[in-house]
Design a protein around this motif. Sequence first.
Motif, mmCIF file in Angstrom:
data_model
loop_
_atom_site.group_PDB
_atom_site.id
_atom_site.type_symbol
_atom_site.label_atom_id
_atom_site.label_comp_id
_atom_site.label_asym_id
_atom_site.label_seq_id
_atom_site.Cartn_x
_atom_site.Cartn_y
_atom_site.Cartn_z
ATOM 1 N N ASN A 512 0.672 -1.277 0.449
ATOM 2 C CA ASN A 512 -0.082 0.574 -0.703
ATOM 3 C C ASN A 512 0.918 0.715 -0.074
ATOM 4 O OD1 ASN A 512 -2.527 1.459 -0.143
ATOM 5 N ND2 ASN A 512 -2.862 0.735 2.294
ATOM 6 N N ASP A 582 2.582 4.299 9.639
ATOM 7 C CA ASP A 582 1.670 3.800 9.022
ATOM 8 C C ASP A 582 0.963 4.587 7.695
ATOM 9 O OD1 ASP A 582 0.552 5.256 11.121
ATOM 10 O OD2 ASP A 582 -0.872 3.673 11.847
ATOM 11 N N GLY A 583 1.821 6.165 7.565
ATOM 12 C CA GLY A 583 1.001 6.508 6.373
ATOM 13 C C GLY A 583 1.198 7.851 6.097
ATOM 14 N N LYS A 595 -6.322 11.647 7.170
ATOM 15 C CA LYS A 595 -4.830 9.908 7.506
ATOM 16 C C LYS A 595 -5.244 9.232 6.081
ATOM 17 C CE LYS A 595 -2.044 7.534 8.490
ATOM 18 N NZ LYS A 595 -2.110 6.504 9.599
ATOM 19 N N ASP A 597 -3.513 5.860 4.757
ATOM 20 C CA ASP A 597 -2.936 4.615 5.522
ATOM 21 C C ASP A 597 -1.925 3.905 4.345
ATOM 22 O OD1 ASP A 597 -4.246 4.214 7.437
ATOM 23 O OD2 ASP A 597 -5.560 3.556 7.309
ATOM 24 N N ASP A 599 1.773 1.464 4.262
ATOM 25 C CA ASP A 599 3.176 0.776 4.054
ATOM 26 C C ASP A 599 4.204 1.447 4.416
ATOM 27 O OD1 ASP A 599 1.289 -1.426 5.312
ATOM 28 O OD2 ASP A 599 1.385 -2.182 2.390
#
Length: 650
Positions: A512, A582-583, A595, A597, A599
């Motif tokens: 991601n 995480d983002g 936010k 998200d 990786d």
Amino acid sequence: MEFPHLSSPITIGSVTIKNRMFMAPMDTGFGNTEWGGFTREGIEYFVRRAEGGFGLLFSGGTNGDCVVDGCDGILNHPEEFIAQGKELNSRIAEYGSRMFIQLSMNVGRNGGLKTPSPLPTLGDPNVITKALTIEEIRTKVSEMGKAAKLCKDAGFAGVDIHAMHWGHLLDSFALAFMNHREDEYGGSLENRIRVAKEIVEAIRYECGPDFPVTMRLALKSYMKGFNQASFDGSEEVGRTPEEAIEIGKLLESYGYDGLSVDAGTLDAFYYAMPPSYIPQGFMLDMASKLKKAVNIPVLCGGRMADPEMNEKAIAEGKIDAAVIGRQAIADPDYGNKVMAEKPEEIRTCIGCNQGCIWGYFCTGRVGCAVNPEVGYEGVKAIKEADSKKNVAIVGGGAAGMEAARVLKLRGHNVTLYEKSGILGGNLIPAGAHDFKKEIGALTEYYRNQMKSLNVDIRMNTEVNADILKASHADAVILATGSVPVMPRSIEGIEKAVSGVDALLGKKPVGKNVVIVGGGLVGCEIAYGYAKEGRHVTIVEALDQILNLNNVPGMNKAMLLDAFEFYGTQIYTGTKLKSVSDDGAVVELSDGTEKKLDADTVILSIGYRPLPSMKESLSGSGIPVYEIGDGHKVGNVMSCIAEAYDTAMNL
Ligand SMILES: Cc1cc2nc3c(=O)[nH]c(=O)nc-3n(C[C@H](O)[C@H](O)[C@H](O)COP(=O)(O)O)c2cc1C
Ligand code: SF4
């Protein structure tokens, strides 16, 4: 690797061509007069490609008919055209090459001109074209015949009919969804391509049976509607490869001597002018099916630059010859290098579209990212310097290596200092994508040039002003390059990965991915990951991605279609606020925070020049030149052009 098939002769109609490397038809802007004759620059450009080993040269599209559309054309200037043609043909004959004029019926709706049926003009659907009358069609056909005779009288070896491709006039006759006529020029496939039959008959009438006539034919239109490409080709309103085979068989039965095949229309321009995102040889399978169905030569165009691929395709009987476009702009000596079995010396076209087609659209002149001499053949050619100098170059990227190459060819002594253990600089990450292999090949080309020209390379050597002052250099060229911008003011920035590190595989990239920066570099990174099946989000501060004028339109169109196809999320008018494990947190265009998200957060918001040594060298008496990204951040084209000009003027 040997290239016996690519180097072997081929016969088209009555004409034998010395090898199977043909230069594709390409309008240059500088090469033709307004009426389609040849300028001095145009003659030198073609002669240079004959000298460089291309067996057959096609001219760019040249108006055959100048009556119906009221434009100027060669038939209005017969004496001048014959004089130019005779000079051009006798000069290319010295190298054993031949030339076909690409005779055009004109561009129809692509230029707002008359069409088989009223059609929305390309780019402006509110303007509807007028339909040609039967009398006008007949006039066009007979003018094409007369124009072919003029080409024959001017010494050209044949004509290529322009074209059942790009949605130009003849293409719009042939495409059922563009041709709604109810007379003998509409309806059945035979009716829709009747004009092509009449053209070859008119040419035979004027020129006799032995004058070769080929047709430029798109084997697939890749259109899902007017002004809309079909990204994966699955939604086709235009020509299918199956219909193209039927057309090919009919054209052969009408007397055409060869089929020069490609793909696309101006509505689906990235298939006609394929950026490097489209693989080399993407037309080969379609072309080989056509070849099985006809007995005349099939000449395959569109990303046919790889000599080993071309050799194999001809050896396996898939095609008869390779029609090579941009690679012929990038390296006029392609043919000779193949025949000399030195493919590693080919200066690779990187499929960027930057200088050639985009240069043509934006400035009216074809240029080239990797060949600054194009359009200036004979004028800009590298010549020995009057006085030989010792030149120190700092930096072994594209700019440094191009400067070294040109300086060595001019007879200067060159020492190139590279602080890392590898030559290539920013070309290395740029060539890391699987769809940027040609940048990798260009890097290899430069490394080979450094070796074969015996450039004194000092690897792993970081120099400073004192070392350069003590080096007895007569001139110093600083080509120190640039590094990615990573703004420290952003909270958590150390958790983000630079685009360069991601491309070089220095940092792991997860499933991601958020990519901050929607310029060409960021979007190409996004395209690469989206293609691999990762979930990709692009964040761009401006109100659109790929916002710069210097992004070629067809590259941009393909990337935008790809993002739609792969479901890439795009946030424009959106600013990066912070990066976490995480983002990323971004500020949307309405001022709210969100936010995202991820990786991995990749930053691709541009490059900044590395600190310059120029100041510290001032007062040394040594002339200092700064080139490439270290001077002003640009692209491959600007780096190579600046390096070439600097080296030519030393
Ligand atoms: C600057 C430029 C002008 C072109 N003009 C023509 C043209 O006049 N007629 C034509 O049939 N194709 C034209 N083309 C398309 C090329 O013939 C060729 O099909 C295209 O460049 C893709 O092949 P390549 O990957 O070998 O470059 C042009 C291409 C370029 C780059
Ligand atoms: S500008 Fe780019 S695509 Fe065009 S010929 Fe040069 S290297 Fe190839």
